[in-house]
Design a protein around this motif. Structure first.
Motif, PDB file in Angstrom:
ATOM      1  N   GLY A   1       0.816  -1.208   0.000  1.00 38.09           N
ATOM      2  CA  GLY A   1       0.000   0.000   0.000  1.00 38.09           C
ATOM      3  C   GLY A   1       0.849   1.256   0.000  1.00 38.09           C
ATOM      4  N   ARG A   2       1.927   1.237   0.789  1.00 32.08           N
ATOM      5  CA  ARG A   2       2.817   2.405   0.843  1.00 32.08           C
ATOM      6  C   ARG A   2       3.493   2.627  -0.513  1.00 32.08           C
ATOM      7  NH1 ARG A   2       5.513   2.063   5.699  1.00 32.08           N
ATOM      8  NH2 ARG A   2       6.438   0.142   4.941  1.00 32.08           N
ATOM      9  N   ARG A   3       3.959   1.543  -1.132  1.00 31.21           N
ATOM     10  CA  ARG A   3       4.640   1.671  -2.432  1.00 31.21           C
ATOM     11  C   ARG A   3       3.711   2.295  -3.476  1.00 31.21           C
ATOM     12  NH1 ARG A   3       4.725  -1.200  -6.959  1.00 31.21           N
ATOM     13  NH2 ARG A   3       3.433  -2.865  -6.083  1.00 31.21           N
ATOM     14  N   LEU A   4       2.458   1.836  -3.519  1.00 30.44           N
ATOM     15  CA  LEU A   4       1.501   2.381  -4.480  1.00 30.44           C
ATOM     16  C   LEU A   4       1.120   3.815  -4.114  1.00 30.44           C
ATOM     17  CD1 LEU A   4      -0.812  -0.732  -4.978  1.00 30.44           C
ATOM     18  CD2 LEU A   4       0.988   0.093  -6.506  1.00 30.44           C
ATOM     19  N   PHE A   5       0.987   4.084  -2.827  1.00 28.50           N
ATOM     20  CA  PHE A   5       0.624   5.432  -2.375  1.00 28.50           C
ATOM     21  C   PHE A   5       1.740   6.423  -2.697  1.00 28.50           C
ATOM     22  CE2 PHE A   5       0.221   8.695   1.029  1.00 28.50           C
ATOM     23  CZ  PHE A   5      -1.032   9.184   0.676  1.00 28.50           C
ATOM     24  N   GLN A   6       2.992   6.009  -2.564  1.00 31.59           N
ATOM     25  CA  GLN A   6       4.116   6.876  -2.912  1.00 31.59           C
ATOM     26  C   GLN A   6       4.054   7.279  -4.378  1.00 31.59           C
ATOM     27  OE1 GLN A   6       7.240   4.213  -1.711  1.00 31.59           O
ATOM     28  NE2 GLN A   6       7.461   5.105   0.325  1.00 31.59           N
ATOM     29  N   GLN A   7       3.735   6.321  -5.244  1.00 32.91           N
ATOM     30  CA  GLN A   7       3.617   6.619  -6.669  1.00 32.91           C
ATOM     31  C   GLN A   7       2.425   7.533  -6.943  1.00 32.91           C
ATOM     32  OE1 GLN A   7       4.072   3.192  -9.380  1.00 32.91           O
ATOM     33  NE2 GLN A   7       4.638   2.003  -7.591  1.00 32.91           N
ATOM     34  N   LEU A   8       1.317   7.275  -6.236  1.00 30.39           N
ATOM     35  CA  LEU A   8       0.124   8.109  -6.396  1.00 30.39           C
ATOM     36  C   LEU A   8       0.436   9.553  -6.033  1.00 30.39           C
ATOM     37  CD1 LEU A   8      -2.969   8.354  -6.897  1.00 30.39           C
ATOM     38  CD2 LEU A   8      -3.283   7.789  -4.467  1.00 30.39           C
ATOM     39  N   ILE A   9       1.115   9.742  -4.915  1.00 32.24           N
ATOM     40  CA  ILE A   9       1.466  11.091  -4.469  1.00 32.24           C
ATOM     41  C   ILE A   9       2.452  11.741  -5.430  1.00 32.24           C
ATOM     42  CG2 ILE A   9       2.684  12.389  -2.663  1.00 32.24           C
ATOM     43  CD1 ILE A   9      -0.204  11.719  -1.976  1.00 32.24           C
TER      44      ILE A   9
ATOM     45  N   LEU B   1      -5.834   5.593   0.160  1.00 29.24           N
ATOM     46  CA  LEU B   1      -4.888   4.925   1.064  1.00 29.24           C
ATOM     47  C   LEU B   1      -5.640   4.109   2.111  1.00 29.24           C
ATOM     48  CD1 LEU B   1      -2.024   4.418   2.138  1.00 29.24           C
ATOM     49  CD2 LEU B   1      -2.236   6.548   3.466  1.00 29.24           C
ATOM     50  N   TYR B   2      -6.713   4.663   2.671  1.00 32.45           N
ATOM     51  CA  TYR B   2      -7.516   3.955   3.680  1.00 32.45           C
ATOM     52  C   TYR B   2      -8.060   2.654   3.090  1.00 32.45           C
ATOM     53  CZ  TYR B   2     -11.002   3.286   7.403  1.00 32.45           C
ATOM     54  OH  TYR B   2     -11.742   2.778   8.454  1.00 32.45           O
ATOM     55  N   ILE B   3      -8.617   2.726   1.882  1.00 24.12           N
ATOM     56  CA  ILE B   3      -9.182   1.529   1.256  1.00 24.12           C
ATOM     57  C   ILE B   3      -8.101   0.475   1.025  1.00 24.12           C
ATOM     58  CG2 ILE B   3     -10.324   0.646  -0.821  1.00 24.12           C
ATOM     59  CD1 ILE B   3     -11.593   3.412  -1.131  1.00 24.12           C
ATOM     60  N   MET B   4      -6.918   0.905   0.575  1.00 23.48           N
ATOM     61  CA  MET B   4      -5.838  -0.047   0.326  1.00 23.48           C
ATOM     62  C   MET B   4      -5.424  -0.769   1.599  1.00 23.48           C
ATOM     63  SD  MET B   4      -3.273   1.565  -2.569  1.00 23.48           S
ATOM     64  CE  MET B   4      -2.792   3.029  -1.658  1.00 23.48           C
ATOM     65  N   LEU B   5      -5.314  -0.026   2.698  1.00 24.73           N
ATOM     66  CA  LEU B   5      -4.783  -0.608   3.940  1.00 24.73           C
ATOM     67  C   LEU B   5      -5.852  -1.309   4.769  1.00 24.73           C
ATOM     68  CD1 LEU B   5      -2.314   2.190   5.155  1.00 24.73           C
ATOM     69  CD2 LEU B   5      -1.853   0.210   3.687  1.00 24.73           C
TER      70      LEU B   5
ATOM     71  N   PRO C   1       1.510   2.669  13.922  1.00 25.84           N
ATOM     72  CA  PRO C   1       1.290   4.047  14.394  1.00 25.84           C
ATOM     73  C   PRO C   1       1.520   5.083  13.296  1.00 25.84           C
ATOM     74  CG  PRO C   1       2.525   2.799  16.030  1.00 25.84           C
ATOM     75  CD  PRO C   1       2.431   1.926  14.810  1.00 25.84           C
ATOM     76  N   GLY C   2       2.523   4.849  12.446  1.00 23.10           N
ATOM     77  CA  GLY C   2       2.806   5.802  11.374  1.00 23.10           C
ATOM     78  C   GLY C   2       1.681   5.891  10.373  1.00 23.10           C
ATOM     79  N   ALA C   3       1.114   4.733   9.994  1.00 21.16           N
ATOM     80  CA  ALA C   3      -0.001   4.718   9.044  1.00 21.16           C
ATOM     81  C   ALA C   3      -1.229   5.390   9.655  1.00 21.16           C
ATOM     82  CB  ALA C   3      -0.323   3.285   8.638  1.00 21.16           C
ATOM     83  N   GLN C   4      -1.496   5.107  10.945  1.00 19.93           N
ATOM     84  CA  GLN C   4      -2.629   5.743  11.618  1.00 19.93           C
ATOM     85  C   GLN C   4      -2.478   7.261  11.629  1.00 19.93           C
ATOM     86  OE1 GLN C   4      -3.977   4.018  15.420  1.00 19.93           O
ATOM     87  NE2 GLN C   4      -2.587   2.298  15.047  1.00 19.93           N
TER      88      GLN C   4
ATOM     89  N   LYS D   1       5.288  14.008   1.946  1.00 23.19           N
ATOM     90  CA  LYS D   1       6.540  13.434   1.463  1.00 23.19           C
ATOM     91  C   LYS D   1       7.613  13.360   2.545  1.00 23.19           C
ATOM     92  CE  LYS D   1       5.960  14.611  -3.408  1.00 23.19           C
ATOM     93  NZ  LYS D   1       6.539  15.300  -4.588  1.00 23.19           N
ATOM     94  N   LEU D   2       7.489  14.165   3.574  1.00 23.14           N
ATOM     95  CA  LEU D   2       8.452  14.139   4.675  1.00 23.14           C
ATOM     96  C   LEU D   2       7.988  13.258   5.836  1.00 23.14           C
ATOM     97  CD1 LEU D   2       9.495  17.920   4.813  1.00 23.14           C
ATOM     98  CD2 LEU D   2      10.821  16.003   3.909  1.00 23.14           C
ATOM     99  N   HIS D   3       6.766  12.729   5.751  1.00 18.29           N
ATOM    100  CA  HIS D   3       6.219  11.917   6.842  1.00 18.29           C
ATOM    101  C   HIS D   3       7.033  10.629   6.981  1.00 18.29           C
ATOM    102  CE1 HIS D   3       3.342   9.503   9.184  1.00 18.29           C
ATOM    103  NE2 HIS D   3       2.821  10.669   9.555  1.00 18.29           N
ATOM    104  N   GLU D   4       7.284  10.233   8.204  1.00 12.82           N
ATOM    105  CA  GLU D   4       8.148   9.075   8.481  1.00 12.82           C
ATOM    106  C   GLU D   4       7.621   7.797   7.824  1.00 12.82           C
ATOM    107  OE1 GLU D   4      10.043   6.661  12.338  1.00 12.82           O
ATOM    108  OE2 GLU D   4       8.580   8.282  12.621  1.00 12.82           O
ATOM    109  N   TRP D   5       6.314   7.577   7.887  1.00 10.07           N
ATOM    110  CA  TRP D   5       5.748   6.356   7.300  1.00 10.07           C
ATOM    111  C   TRP D   5       5.901   6.378   5.787  1.00 10.07           C
ATOM    112  CZ3 TRP D   5       1.818   5.026   3.868  1.00 10.07           C
ATOM    113  CH2 TRP D   5       1.407   3.691   3.875  1.00 10.07           C
TER     114      TRP D   5
END
Length: 466
Positions: free
Chosen positions: A125-133, A216-220, A251-254, A275-279
């Motif tokens: 989900g993170r990998r796809l979300f990074q590309q989306l952003i 992102l919510y739906i993916m996760l 916690p990071g995703a939340q 883009k600077l968020h730790e997660w």
């Protein structure tokens, strides 16, 4: 006179249609919509696959606003050139049809992937979300706001790369009101930002971010954060940001979901902060837009027609350089620095080599890869991409390497920076020059020192092919 003009326009449309369809071999139907079909197509000359959207002009004109929607999508896609945005390659039209030749994405919709898996792992989900952003933020930098982001409008190719599509509801800078905000209420109910529903004007960037958060919510999590059969109740939930973020998420995703799905746009996280968020930062490699020198979109009869130039046969891995192009490299004749903030010598480096083009490309690829960059071969050039400023300040980095032939055993290699830090660029070409055994690399226009090259037309083997 009017009838003559109509006839000439119709004839031009037929010629454009014939030229386009003559270049492609149409195949199976990929999908159908309100305005027509999408067919898979193969370019006869190159063998590449595309998706051709064939729109029925009569249907488009019969529905209020549909003509504007099609024109808006075409106008928007001609502005965008990014790996995470579906690319428009050609447009043509006849009296009854509009043809859009689009990048063929062979992996289906993000919606289908989620439906099959029910939910994705945080890593996927993170990998796809990074590309989306990356794709959405690029659109925003170009002044384009999508306004209908949802899993059905996000495609995935077989390599797992996201492609944002369907820009029919997008907004451009000219659609902003005098207050600098957008005012048209549009989008899909479950993904629409609360401020869009209030009819007071909204920031297109922040409303797109909200929709990205819903995706992102739906993916996760595997289901919609805001849903109800009663539209009034649904909108009340959206206004309040009334959703449950599961505690079993990291916690990071939340934290990121809470900050994106903030109903007050003034408190919502922005693109730079995401883009600077730790997660988000974990395993993040920014994607640079395509090189500015890539082929322009070819537009047919509904927009000014550009002649299609057929490619010459021969070795397409390198370009032959004639004397006039070579002379144009000289600093005394290069005027591009007058129009750009960054000096030409900081963006382009050229050097000569006796290595064959294939060896040059191979050695440059090895050097760049060992320096931590990603390399892809595109047409007659190498594209070197990566993150040049570290995790705390991610900046897309793009350098293109191209080889020009001066003679049978002499080539010019050009390294051109399109995006990224100049210091990192210089470190890269220092590594490349060292690996190639080049003692000295010259800046743009200094390839031959202070003197222009001389040419002897009486030489048996001319240095440059005129």
């Amino acid at each position: 006179m009017g009838a003559t003009g109509d006839a000439e326009g119709a004839a031009a449309g037929c010629r454009a249609r014939a030229a386009l369809l003559g270049a492609y071999e149409l195949g199976r139907t990929l999908g159908e919509g309100n305005f027509g079909k999408v067919k898979q197509a193969r370019h006869r000359a190159t063998g590449e696959h595309f998706a051709v959207k064939i729109l029925d002009r009569g249907r488009v004109l019969s529905l209020p606003g549909a003509d504007d929607q099609v024109r808006r999508e075409i106008a928007t896609l001609t502005m965008l050139a990014h790996p995470n945005v579906v690319r428009l390659h050609e447009v043509a039209a006849s009296k009854t049809k509009i043809y859009m030749v689009l990048e063929f994405v062979n992996g289906g919709e993000l919606f289908d992937r989620i439906a099959i898996k029910r939910k994705l792992s945080e890593r996927e989900g993170r990998r796809l979300f990074q590309q989306l952003i990356d794709g959405v933020s690029y659109c925003h930098e170009k002044g384009v706001y999508h306004r209908d982001l949802k899993p059905e409008n996000v495609l995935i190719d077989r390599k797992g790369k996201i492609k944002i599509s369907d820009f029919g509801l997008s907004a451009l800078p000219q659609h902003l009101g005098n207050d600098g905000l957008l005012h048209t209420t549009c989008g899909s109910p479950n993904y629409i930002a609360p401020e869009v529903l209030q009819n007071r004007g909204y920031d297109g960037s922040l409303s797109d971010i909200w929709s990205c958060g819903v995706i992102l919510y739906i993916m996760l999590v595997g289901h919609l954060p805001f849903d109800d059969r009663n539209m009034v109740v649904l909108y009340q939930k959206i206004f309040k940001g009334d959703t449950q973020i599961p505690e079993w998420l990291s916690p990071g995703a939340q934290n990121l979901l809470k900050r994106i799905l903030e109903p007050n746009p003034m408190k919502r996280i922005n693109m730079a902060e995401i883009k600077l968020h730790e997660w988000f930062q974990k395993d993040y490699i920014p994607v640079a837009p395509y090189d500015d020198d890539d082929e322009d979109v070819r537009l047919g009869a509904i927009l000014p027609i550009k002649e299609q130039i057929s490619e010459a046969h021969g070795d397409k891995s390198i370009h032959q350089m004639n004397a006039f192009q070579l002379i144009g490299m000289a600093s005394s004749l290069d005027l591009s620095g007058l129009f750009e903030e960054e000096g030409v010598s900081q963006r382009k480096i050229r050097f000569t080599s006796a290595h064959p083009p294939k060896d040059l490309f191979d050695k440059i690829e090895v050097s760049a890869t060992q320096s931590g960059f990603h390399v892809q071969r595109a047409h007659s050039k190498l594209k070197i991409t990566g993150n040049c400023n570290g995790p705390n300040n991610p900046t897309p980095f793009l350098v293109c390497a191209e080889v020009f032939e001066l003679g049978p055993s002499l080539h010019v290699v050009e390294l051109r920076k399109s995006h990224g830090d100049t210091a990192v660029y210089r470190q890269l070409y220092d590594r490349i020059s060292s690996d190639l055994g080049i003692d000295k690399i010259f800046g743009m226009g200094s390839l031959f020192g202070d003197n222009l090259p001389s040419f002897d037309s009486r030489a048996a083997t001319p240095l440059v092919a005129l």
